[in-house]
Design an enzyme around this catalytic site. Structure first.
Site, PDB file in Angstrom:
ATOM      1  N   THR A  10       4.554 -23.584  32.975  1.00  0.00           N
ATOM      2  CA  THR A  10       3.348 -24.032  33.713  1.00  0.00           C
ATOM      3  C   THR A  10       3.299 -25.132  34.560  1.00  0.00           C
ATOM      4  O   THR A  10       3.181 -25.288  35.775  1.00  0.00           O
ATOM      5  CB  THR A  10       2.050 -23.757  32.702  1.00  0.00           C
ATOM      6  OG1 THR A  10       2.104 -22.603  32.083  1.00  0.00           O
ATOM      7  CG2 THR A  10       0.776 -23.974  33.668  1.00  0.00           C
ATOM      8  N   ILE A 131      -6.913 -36.084  34.895  1.00  0.00           N
ATOM      9  CA  ILE A 131      -7.726 -37.131  35.112  1.00  0.00           C
ATOM     10  C   ILE A 131      -7.311 -38.283  34.793  1.00  0.00           C
ATOM     11  O   ILE A 131      -6.099 -38.555  34.030  1.00  0.00           O
ATOM     12  CB  ILE A 131      -8.832 -36.959  33.663  1.00  0.00           C
ATOM     13  CG1 ILE A 131      -9.494 -35.708  33.652  1.00  0.00           C
ATOM     14  CG2 ILE A 131      -9.663 -38.280  33.692  1.00  0.00           C
ATOM     15  CD1 ILE A 131     -10.195 -35.664  32.430  1.00  0.00           C
ATOM     16  N   LYS A 200      -3.411 -36.914  21.424  1.00  0.00           N
ATOM     17  CA  LYS A 200      -3.976 -37.429  22.651  1.00  0.00           C
ATOM     18  C   LYS A 200      -4.762 -38.650  22.437  1.00  0.00           C
ATOM     19  O   LYS A 200      -4.750 -40.055  22.867  1.00  0.00           O
ATOM     20  CB  LYS A 200      -5.013 -36.784  23.416  1.00  0.00           C
ATOM     21  CG  LYS A 200      -3.999 -35.569  24.145  1.00  0.00           C
ATOM     22  CD  LYS A 200      -5.157 -34.340  24.852  1.00  0.00           C
ATOM     23  CE  LYS A 200      -4.284 -33.498  25.505  1.00  0.00           C
ATOM     24  NZ  LYS A 200      -5.061 -32.142  25.745  1.00  0.00           N
TER      25      LYS A 200
HETATM   26  N1  HSE Z   1      -3.781 -26.982  25.329  1.00  0.00           N
HETATM   27  C1  HSE Z   1      -4.292 -28.262  25.970  1.00  0.00           C
HETATM   28  C2  HSE Z   1      -5.724 -28.171  26.075  1.00  0.00           C
HETATM   29  C3  HSE Z   1      -3.463 -28.333  27.303  1.00  0.00           C
HETATM   30  O1  HSE Z   1      -6.579 -27.150  26.136  1.00  0.00           O
HETATM   31  O2  HSE Z   1      -6.405 -29.276  26.427  1.00  0.00           O
HETATM   32  C4  HSE Z   1      -3.599 -29.744  27.762  1.00  0.00           C
HETATM   33  O3  HSE Z   1      -3.162 -30.779  27.179  1.00  0.00           O
END
Ligand code: HSE
Length: 418
Positions: A10, A131, A200
């Site tokens: 993707t 972002i 993250k």
């Molecule tokens: N699977 C992740 C989400 C994709 O839904 O935020 C982006 O990091």
């Protein structure tokens, strides 16, 4: 500039399409440098794709191609991404990645490797999709002591929770819709168990607090235990349930990093962040609260951040990005095998068109003052220009031969008090 893309899923396909679609404006932003995708690595068969001639299944085609100076990694996962990225950095190629699993687990190691090899490792797309958040923390907010970073870091779980809140769906029903929309993977565990958000928050915490935080150190809970009754309870209470990743510096100096469902009062900014959108709050001691909002996932939002890193790499390299002169010079100096702090040429660069005062204000080179800046004369400016021309056209062939010239520039600046 020749780019290779590893992984045509993707995000990878989005990167290639975006480069082709906006080629003209991207090249303008690269300072009129051409930008072409030379190789696409993917083990699947793309022989009938319109770009079939670019595809390869052999990583060595990228590694051994001297024309490829920057590699985009959008394969995801730790292996073989870590191995490939390490080899690219060791081979003197800069790397841009969207792979949060890689950055969260190996970011520190890879940054060290990049530093050792005088190349860049950039990962804006690894948090918050499109972002801008990595560069704002590293640059725009660099003067702050960070107190906290928190937010909605996973689009899939936010979409599921939104369906539960707005449409009264239960978790399983909402998950199925998220999968049908292509947000959740067939195996959605990384999202719904909170691991994606944990990776993250590790990346954000590491940047904000200057200490690498690893995913297994994050207390993590997903949204699989959230029932429709909990959503109703939150409504009665006057709020919503959101999956929040949060990192904070404690008074002991330790960092607390958590991911878990939280009750957010209606009226708070995070409460109105719906669907696949993400929002990240960064609290600095000088700036106060700043909130970054936008599409945290998806083909083109993520490609937007990846390609911006490629453009920034080019700008840093050529040194034409005036508003971030500190980083531009830093990269250039690293290319020369120097660290910015001990490279006297900084003052010269400042005089030749960069905002040296900005560098000084950012505290990058302690001791630069306006007085010192004024002592830049024509002679060192010419020397710098010569070094630059020699570097540009003969490096690395004459690197050894250039060393005395660098030495001269350094000595010259030392004698100027820089
Ligand atoms: N699977 C992740 C989400 C994709 O839904 O935020 C982006 O990091």
């Amino acid at each position: 500039m020749q780019v290779a893309v590893m992984g045509f899923g993707t995000v990878g396909s989005g990167v290639v399409e975006l480069i082709l679609k906006n080629k003209k404006s991207i090249e303008e932003r690269c300072g009129q440098k051409s930008l072409d995708v030379k190789h696409i690595l993917d083990i699947r068969d793309f022989s009938s794709h319109q770009l079939a001639n670019l595809f390869t299944k052999d990583f060595n085609d990228i590694l051994n191609d001297k024309d490829v100076e920057i590699v985009v990694e959008t394969m995801g996962g730790l292996n073989p991404a870590f191995d490939f990225v390490s080899k690219c950095l060791e081979a003197g190629k800069s790397v841009v990645t969207s792979n949060k699993e890689l950055v969260a687990a190996k970011g520190y190691e890879l940054l060290e490797l990049a530093k050792k090899n005088n190349v860049n490792f950039l990962f804006e797309a690894s948090v918050g999709g499109g972002i801008p958040i990595i560069r704002p923390i590293n640059q725009c907010l660099a003067a702050n002591e960070f107190l906290e970073v928190a937010g909605i870091l996973n689009g899939t779980t936010n979409f599921i929770l939104t369906k539960m809140i707005d449409d009264g769906m239960d978790f399983d029903e909402a998950l199925k819709i998220a999968q049908a929309n292509g947000y959740a993977e067939r195996d959605p565990s990384a999202d719904i168990l909170g691991h994606d958000a944990a990776r993250k928050i590790c990346i954000l915490a590491s940047l904000c607090f200057g200490k690498h935080v690893y995913p297994d150190e994050v207390q993590t809970e997903g949204i699989t235990n959230i029932a429709s009754e909990d959503v109703e309870y939150a409504k009665v209470w006057g709020g919503v349930i959101k999956l929040i990743g949060r990192a904070k510096k404690l008074s002991s100096g330790k960092i607390s990093a958590t991911v878990g469902p939280c009750l957010i009062k209606n009226g708070c900014q995070l409460a109105s962040v719906s669907d696949v959108f993400n929002a990240i709050l960064v609290r600095g001691d000088a700036v106060g609260d700043t909130v970054f909002y936008g599409r945290g996932a998806g083909k083109f939002p993520t490609a937007s951040a990846v390609v911006a890193d490629v453009i920034d790499y080019q700008l840093y390299k050529t040194g034409i990005k005036n508003e971030s002169a500190v980083y531009a010079v830093y990269t250039f100096c690293r290319k020369l095998g120097q660290t910015a702090a001990d490279y006297g040429g900084l003052v010269l660069l400042g005089k030749i068109g960069y905002e040296a005062e900005t560098m000084a204000n950012a505290g990058f080179v302690p001791g630069i003052s306006e007085g010192i800046l004024t002592v830049c004369t024509l002679i060192p400016a010419i020397t710098y220009t010569l070094v630059f021309i020699l570097y540009k056209f003969f490096y690395p062939l004459t690197k050894e031969k250039l060393e005395p010239v660098y030495e001269y520039v350094r000595k010259n600046n030392e004698s100027l008090g820089a």
